[in-house]
Design a protein around this motif. Structure first.
Motif, PDB file in Angstrom:
ATOM      1  N   ALA A 188     -21.343 -50.336  21.168  1.00  0.00           N
ATOM      2  CA  ALA A 188     -21.063 -52.110  20.637  1.00  0.00           C
ATOM      3  C   ALA A 188     -19.767 -52.649  21.352  1.00  0.00           C
ATOM      4  O   ALA A 188     -19.706 -53.785  21.634  1.00  0.00           O
ATOM      5  CB  ALA A 188     -21.128 -52.240  19.420  1.00  0.00           C
ATOM      6  N   HIS A 189     -18.725 -51.572  21.136  1.00  0.00           N
ATOM      7  CA  HIS A 189     -17.346 -52.113  21.403  1.00  0.00           C
ATOM      8  C   HIS A 189     -17.083 -51.588  22.819  1.00  0.00           C
ATOM      9  O   HIS A 189     -15.815 -51.703  23.219  1.00  0.00           O
ATOM     10  CB  HIS A 189     -16.169 -51.530  20.660  1.00  0.00           C
ATOM     11  CG  HIS A 189     -16.308 -52.200  19.033  1.00  0.00           C
ATOM     12  ND1 HIS A 189     -15.737 -53.393  18.761  1.00  0.00           N
ATOM     13  CD2 HIS A 189     -17.123 -52.261  17.947  1.00  0.00           C
ATOM     14  CE1 HIS A 189     -15.924 -53.638  17.592  1.00  0.00           C
ATOM     15  NE2 HIS A 189     -16.902 -52.978  16.996  1.00  0.00           N
ATOM     16  N   GLY A 190     -17.906 -51.024  23.642  1.00  0.00           N
ATOM     17  CA  GLY A 190     -17.813 -50.425  24.830  1.00  0.00           C
ATOM     18  C   GLY A 190     -18.342 -51.341  25.934  1.00  0.00           C
ATOM     19  O   GLY A 190     -17.629 -51.641  27.045  1.00  0.00           O
ATOM     20  N   SER A 191     -19.497 -51.823  25.650  1.00  0.00           N
ATOM     21  CA  SER A 191     -20.194 -52.774  26.435  1.00  0.00           C
ATOM     22  C   SER A 191     -19.442 -53.965  26.871  1.00  0.00           C
ATOM     23  O   SER A 191     -18.831 -54.769  26.112  1.00  0.00           O
ATOM     24  CB  SER A 191     -21.281 -53.101  26.090  1.00  0.00           C
ATOM     25  OG  SER A 191     -22.175 -52.157  25.973  1.00  0.00           O
ATOM     26  N   GLY A 192     -18.884 -54.114  28.135  1.00  0.00           N
ATOM     27  CA  GLY A 192     -18.025 -55.359  28.677  1.00  0.00           C
ATOM     28  C   GLY A 192     -16.688 -54.841  28.597  1.00  0.00           C
ATOM     29  O   GLY A 192     -15.927 -55.683  28.932  1.00  0.00           O
ATOM     30  N   VAL A 193     -16.380 -53.779  28.064  1.00  0.00           N
ATOM     31  CA  VAL A 193     -14.962 -53.306  28.028  1.00  0.00           C
ATOM     32  C   VAL A 193     -14.789 -52.134  28.726  1.00  0.00           C
ATOM     33  O   VAL A 193     -13.555 -52.335  29.580  1.00  0.00           O
ATOM     34  CB  VAL A 193     -14.531 -53.174  26.633  1.00  0.00           C
ATOM     35  CG1 VAL A 193     -13.174 -52.489  26.275  1.00  0.00           C
ATOM     36  CG2 VAL A 193     -14.759 -54.222  25.400  1.00  0.00           C
ATOM     37  N   THR A 194     -15.380 -50.884  28.600  1.00  0.00           N
ATOM     38  CA  THR A 194     -14.880 -49.683  29.275  1.00  0.00           C
ATOM     39  C   THR A 194     -15.884 -49.796  30.385  1.00  0.00           C
ATOM     40  O   THR A 194     -17.041 -50.546  30.833  1.00  0.00           O
ATOM     41  CB  THR A 194     -15.321 -48.495  28.161  1.00  0.00           C
ATOM     42  OG1 THR A 194     -16.499 -48.651  27.904  1.00  0.00           O
ATOM     43  CG2 THR A 194     -14.468 -48.388  27.215  1.00  0.00           C
TER      44      THR A 194
END
Length: 396
Positions: free
Chosen positions: A213-219
């Motif tokens: 959830a906090h990786g998609s679009g980020v990592t």
């Protein structure tokens, strides 16, 4: 309230939360949730949003959302298995599969729903789940709903994971075994050791499940933590949300077609909840297309995250072991943490305190969420507020 016992229970427990600094005051935002927000009649630098790429207010997403309302209406009208599957749903799921590098994908109404749906659709009382100690609440609830045996392993401790998995195997009583981890841990900003997890899974024949959830679009240049390690073919379940970096609302599971077909047949939130609305779907598709076409927003996010991190460390604050733009400022005591957040509020910085039970007692923190939409001037004002309040409270 008719029942006095209920009233006494609620009032006494609310009073106890407030006494111990564990009660969260909810503020109403007037207008859009962007890099700046308005609460009451005051403007704040917003460091509490998951809108990592600023897409929640992007005019390109607004435009396609409005067009979808014109062509498809406001709501989907039904659950997906009756006649709530619109052509837009098919387009979204195809785009999600392309984005995550999988055969297929299925969309849900929220990221929380994904974990409630996917875990319980596959795992049952005959199975065992190895869950990272710092996994998100939705994973914990999804595991409980499945009725599988839940074995927690110490956070990102691969030796502990391997040991506990081997012990469970030696009992010879479990049919299926699954490892579940967040891709990026939302309270600390660290990244799961996915290559090691895959090695253990292949060694011991375990199912792999990553909530990114906090990786998609980020990592992974925006494609997520699984992509960052090149493990698209090795992870059985890729969970994501459309509500954070994507800037809209909803969630999804990506994986093999046979898995997605099973979830469409047996996952209860898919079967019994009205489908995502046309505007949300259209905006999500547009956001994913933007992510796949350009790295500009992702690069700006990381630049801002690194800038804020460097500034806080230089001032003497403890930001833990974050490896992502998520930047915790660890204070410790719950009451001191809430007071610190309140003083930042007074200085025009909206950065919410995170305390128990969201994080362990004694590890209260201000979780800062810089986005690609913040300017350096906003971040400099934030650092000035941190310095002023930190010195005032004797924390630096």
């Amino acid at each position: 309230m008719a029942n006095n016992l209920l009233r006494l229970f609620l009032e006494s427990n609310l009073a106890n939360l407030k006494k111990n600094g564990l009660y969260n005051e909810i503020d109403t935002v007037y207008g859009a949730n962007g890099p700046m927000i308005t609460i009451g009649n005051k403007s704040f630098i917003n460091l509490s949003s998951n809108n990592y790429l600023g897409l929640a207010t992007d005019p390109r997403l607004k435009k396609v959302a409005q067009e979808a309302i014109g062509s498809h209406g406001l709501g989907s009208g039904a659950v997906r298995t009756i006649n709530g599957t619109l052509d837009l749903h098919d387009k979204l799921e195809n785009k999600l599969a392309e984005f995550k590098g999988t055969e297929a994908a299925i969309a849900y109404q929220s990221g929380f729903n994904c974990n409630m749906a996917a875990i319980s659709a596959v795992m049952d009382k005959h199975d065992v789940i190895f869950s990272d100690a710092l996994n998100h609440a939705s994973i914990i609830d999804g595991c409980r709903l499945s009725k599988a045996t839940i074995i927690r392993y110490e956070h990102s401790d691969m030796d502990d994971l391997r040991k506990k998995a081997k012990q469970a195997i030696s009992l010879g009583k479990y049919k299926k075994m699954m490892i579940i981890t967040d891709g990026v841990f939302s309270m600390d900003g660290d990244i799961a050791k996915l290559p090691d997890i895959v090695d253990i899974a292949e060694e011991l024949n375990l199912i792999t499940y990553v909530d990114d959830a906090h990786g998609s679009g980020v990592t992974g240049n925006g494609y997520g933590t699984v992509k960052q390690f090149g493990l698209e073919e090795k992870i059985d379940f890729q969970i994501g949300t459309l509500s954070k970096a994507i800037g809209v609302v909803g969630g999804y599971v990506a994986g093999k077609k046979v898995l997605i077909d099973w979830l469409k047949a047996r996952s209860r939130p898919f079967l019994f909840s009205t489908a995502l609305s046309p505007a949300d779907i259209a905006a999500s598709i547009k956001a994913i297309e933007l992510l796949m076409d350009s790295k500009e927003l992702n690069q700006a996010l990381w630049e801002n995250g690194n800038y804020l991190k460097h500034g806080l460390v230089k001032l003497g604050f403890n930001i833990g072991k974050s490896e992502t733009p998520i930047t915790p400022c660890i204070i410790g005591d719950e009451k001191v943490t809430q007071l610190f957040s309140n003083r930042l509020y007074d200085e025009g910085v909206y950065a919410k305190s995170i305390v128990f039970p969201t994080v362990p007692k004694g590890t209260g923190r201000i979780r800062n969420m810089p986005t690609s939409a913040h300017t350096k001037e906003m971040l400099d004002r934030t650092l000035a507020a941190y310095e002023k309040v930190g010195r005032e409270m004797g924390l630096i």
